[in-house]
Write an enzyme that holds these catalytic residues in place. Sequence first.
Site, short mmCIF file in Angstrom:
data_model
loop_
_atom_site.label_atom_id
_atom_site.label_comp_id
_atom_site.label_asym_id
_atom_site.label_seq_id
_atom_site.Cartn_x
_atom_site.Cartn_y
_atom_site.Cartn_z
N CYS A 124 10.43 -22.57 27.06
CA CYS A 124 10.62 -22.31 25.63
C CYS A 124 11.47 -21.05 25.44
CB CYS A 124 9.26 -22.14 24.95
SG CYS A 124 9.43 -21.74 23.20
N ASP A 171 -6.69 6.75 -2.99
CA ASP A 171 -7.04 5.42 -3.49
C ASP A 171 -8.40 4.98 -2.93
OD1 ASP A 171 -6.77 3.18 -4.95
OD2 ASP A 171 -5.24 2.25 -3.68
N LYS A 175 -2.99 11.27 -5.12
CA LYS A 175 -4.02 10.48 -5.80
C LYS A 175 -4.62 9.53 -4.77
CE LYS A 175 -4.83 7.93 -10.06
NZ LYS A 175 -5.59 6.81 -9.51
N LYS A 177 2.04 7.35 -11.12
CA LYS A 177 1.73 6.25 -10.22
C LYS A 177 2.96 5.84 -9.41
CE LYS A 177 -1.72 4.14 -10.39
NZ LYS A 177 -2.80 3.53 -11.15
N TYR A 180 -11.83 16.81 -5.73
CA TYR A 180 -10.70 17.15 -6.58
C TYR A 180 -11.11 17.81 -7.89
CZ TYR A 180 -11.85 12.44 -8.33
OH TYR A 180 -12.50 11.34 -8.78
N CYS A 209 11.44 -25.28 21.12
CA CYS A 209 11.75 -26.06 22.34
C CYS A 209 11.22 -27.49 22.28
CB CYS A 209 11.17 -25.35 23.56
SG CYS A 209 9.39 -25.49 23.67
N SER A 220 -11.32 9.76 -16.75
CA SER A 220 -10.27 9.03 -16.09
C SER A 220 -8.95 9.76 -16.35
CB SER A 220 -10.24 7.63 -16.67
OG SER A 220 -9.48 6.83 -15.84
N GLU A 275 -1.58 17.05 -6.52
CA GLU A 275 -2.49 16.54 -5.47
C GLU A 275 -2.18 15.07 -5.24
OE1 GLU A 275 -6.58 16.97 -6.81
OE2 GLU A 275 -6.05 18.92 -7.61
N CYS A 285 6.84 -27.68 19.06
CA CYS A 285 7.37 -26.33 18.91
C CYS A 285 8.73 -26.36 18.19
CB CYS A 285 7.53 -25.70 20.29
SG CYS A 285 8.42 -24.13 20.27
N CYS A 312 2.47 -23.09 21.83
CA CYS A 312 3.49 -24.02 22.33
C CYS A 312 3.24 -24.19 23.82
CB CYS A 312 4.88 -23.43 22.08
SG CYS A 312 6.13 -24.05 23.21
N LYS A 331 -1.85 18.50 -12.42
CA LYS A 331 -2.84 19.17 -13.27
C LYS A 331 -2.33 20.55 -13.66
CE LYS A 331 -6.49 16.92 -10.64
NZ LYS A 331 -7.54 17.02 -9.64
S1 IVH Z 1 -8.71 14.13 -11.22
C1 IVH Z 1 -10.57 14.83 -15.18
N1 IVH Z 1 -7.55 14.10 -8.87
O1 IVH Z 1 -8.13 8.65 -9.91
C2 IVH Z 1 -9.75 14.36 -14.06
N2 IVH Z 1 -8.51 12.09 -9.69
O2 IVH Z 1 -7.20 7.21 -12.27
C3 IVH Z 1 -10.48 13.50 -13.14
N3 IVH Z 1 -8.35 10.21 -8.13
O3 IVH Z 1 -11.26 8.47 -11.47
C4 IVH Z 1 -9.70 12.96 -12.03
N4 IVH Z 1 -7.31 11.29 -6.51
O4 IVH Z 1 -11.23 8.54 -8.93
C5 IVH Z 1 -8.20 13.39 -9.81
N5 IVH Z 1 -6.56 14.21 -6.76
C6 IVH Z 1 -7.20 13.51 -7.70
C7 IVH Z 1 -7.52 12.16 -7.53
C8 IVH Z 1 -8.17 11.47 -8.56
C9 IVH Z 1 -7.84 10.13 -6.90
C10 IVH Z 1 -8.96 9.08 -8.87
C11 IVH Z 1 -10.30 9.40 -9.50
C12 IVH Z 1 -10.14 9.08 -10.95
C13 IVH Z 1 -8.96 8.15 -10.93
C14 IVH Z 1 -8.23 8.15 -12.26
#
Ligand code: IVH
Length: 666
Positions: free
Chosen positions: A428, A117, A115, A312, A222, A407, A80, A113, A404, A422, A288
């Site tokens: 109206c 969702d 992130k 975030k 990713y 009116c 994570s 990159e 309504c 209405c 990264k």
């Molecule tokens: S890297 C070791 N890159 O975010 C690193 N994660 O909050 C592994 N996610 O579980 C994650 N976009 O599901 C990475 N460009 C991105 C991402 C990304 C979405 C998600 C992923 C991870 C979660 C962590």
Amino acid sequence: MMTYVDYQKCVAQLNVWNHAYHVLDAPLVSDAEFDAAFRQLQISEQKNPDWLMPESPTQRVGDIASSTFKKITHDVKMLSLANAFSIDETVDFFVKAAKELAIPLLQLSIFSESKLDGLAISLRYENGLLRYGATRGDGEIGEDVTHTIKTIQSIPLKLQIDTPPDVLEVRGEVFMTKSVFEKLNQSENVRSFVNPRNAAAGTIRQLNPKAAMERPLQFIPYGMGAYSGEREFTRHSEILSYFGEIGFKSNPNNHAFWATKTAFEQDYQRMEKLRDFLPMEIDGIVYKIDDLNLQEKLGFIARSPKWAVARKFPAQVMTTTLLDVDFQVGRTGVLTPVARLEPVFVGGVTVSNATLHNMDEIERLNLCIGDKIEIHRAGDVIPKVTKVVAEGETRQNIVMPSHCPVCSSSVQRIENQTAYRCSGGLICAAQIAERIKYYASRNCMNIRQLGTKLIEVLCEQGILNNVVDIYRLQIDDISKLEGQGEKNATKILAAIEGSKHTKFSTFLTALGIPEVGESGAKNLARYFESLEKLRTADIETLVQVPDVGSVTANNVRTFFDDAANNQLVDDLLAAGVTWDENKIVENLQPLAEQTWVLTGTLSSPRNEIKEKLEGLGAKVSSSVSAKTTVVLAGEAAGSKRKQAEDLGVKILDETQFLELIESLSK
Ligand code: IVH
């Protein structure tokens, strides 16, 4: 009859077409051509079951999974990310990393990159073939979801490489685009999902792959898990490029920079601006360290790497109190409940209103005035109430008013629908103003100078009572209003005059017949060719029109059965609204066969421009290739503009684009 060699070629061909369409966004053949080849393939597989290749596109929809998913132990743990909520937290994270590596911060090359969702998935390829797809689970053991993963067209069943690695685990995010999510939530037979992430997770965990196929998902890689292959990598960005080479989609907003506070700040601002224009939801940015050697030296702490952090975006979900509910009357008289909230800061803005859609939604949420509720704001859309967090001490039921609020006419439930309307019709004031605004709006008669505020004032003053009154406006009516003046009034009247020459389909849209939007009006115009034929058409004939069902057919008939409506139409024609009947068909799709790419900052939302272009027959793609017809480049257009220049693709700026649209609408 296909031979085995033909069969193999056909599989390879279909996979190339599929990749061009779903990964590169640059189709090579028409849907019909693809479908025909696909059917051929199905037939030959039925006749010769022993030919079947695992990468055949027919294998994307397989058998229904059993009620429990098989467990899969990840060879390399799925980690994570640590979170950072401010610029200082982000910089601190890398200051610490640099210190540990004993190098200056500035020597860290950072890869940024978006992130995505959605949900994390690990794809395992053995000798180039997809073995399985698994969820993250607890990071060590996930679930086998191969059956739904295979339905994702941007996941190759076979890697596009001659000598594939023995083992390759591609890690990435499965997600649903905002537009697919919207459509899914509008369809009646699917329970509504709170957001695209839940919808993607729900779809992946479907037992029936057919159901997953109907809710198209996407995958963007990713990172890499287990790997044993010849190619060596020294940078994370090289791994991502490699994924692109072997058949995967790329994250479109990647960006590399040297670690300075200013660079992090600028990158955050760049992504914050881009966010609303992206086709998918993103909840932050992942930074990264690009150098794999440095990544290895840093290693991990608990479950997250010390070389990557998630910056975030501010929360898009917040709790607040429902203070009251008002009912807004729309163009067709439908009353929509609107939540008035204790103001709350969500996703970077203060929100005090949210939509509640209809009374069924209120019932589904079991919502009362006084409750503590959760609201969700996604991009630039109107915030939504998602659930009751705690019931209020004093709870007041939300009831649809019997009369309504504008009116005072009675309010009635529309037969077989959840909506209430209405009954005031054209008496109206709310409906009158909304109708006139709609009539003058961009997709209708496009009287741009006659803005919504001005229409409201003219309605309040009793000068505009219906759409025909637009053509009866005198200079005085406008010039005497505050802030208008004679010059402006003259311009407005000229714009009204200029808008009179239109197209049959545009006029039909502008009439505002319930359920007849832009595309419905086009179909009707194309089918009937003249207003007289449409006016007298019976239901049986109306339902023959493509995409016109019995509800729309009834609405059209009811509209023209009404004497007042017929009078209105006649008055509009008498006022000088005209169109060229011969142009109805040939002009419908003037941009057919064209592929457009939008880039840079544009003054209207991208989906609006996209709809407009699609309405004119163009296809809108996200990447530039030799097949692109035009690139519409807004402010600060970057790499796509450059690519277009390199490929010699035509580039239009926004002014040129608006001129083109204007000339096509004539
Ligand atoms: S890297 C070791 N890159 O975010 C690193 N994660 O909050 C592994 N996610 O579980 C994650 N976009 O599901 C990475 N460009 C991105 C991402 C990304 C979405 C998600 C992923 C991870 C979660 C962590």
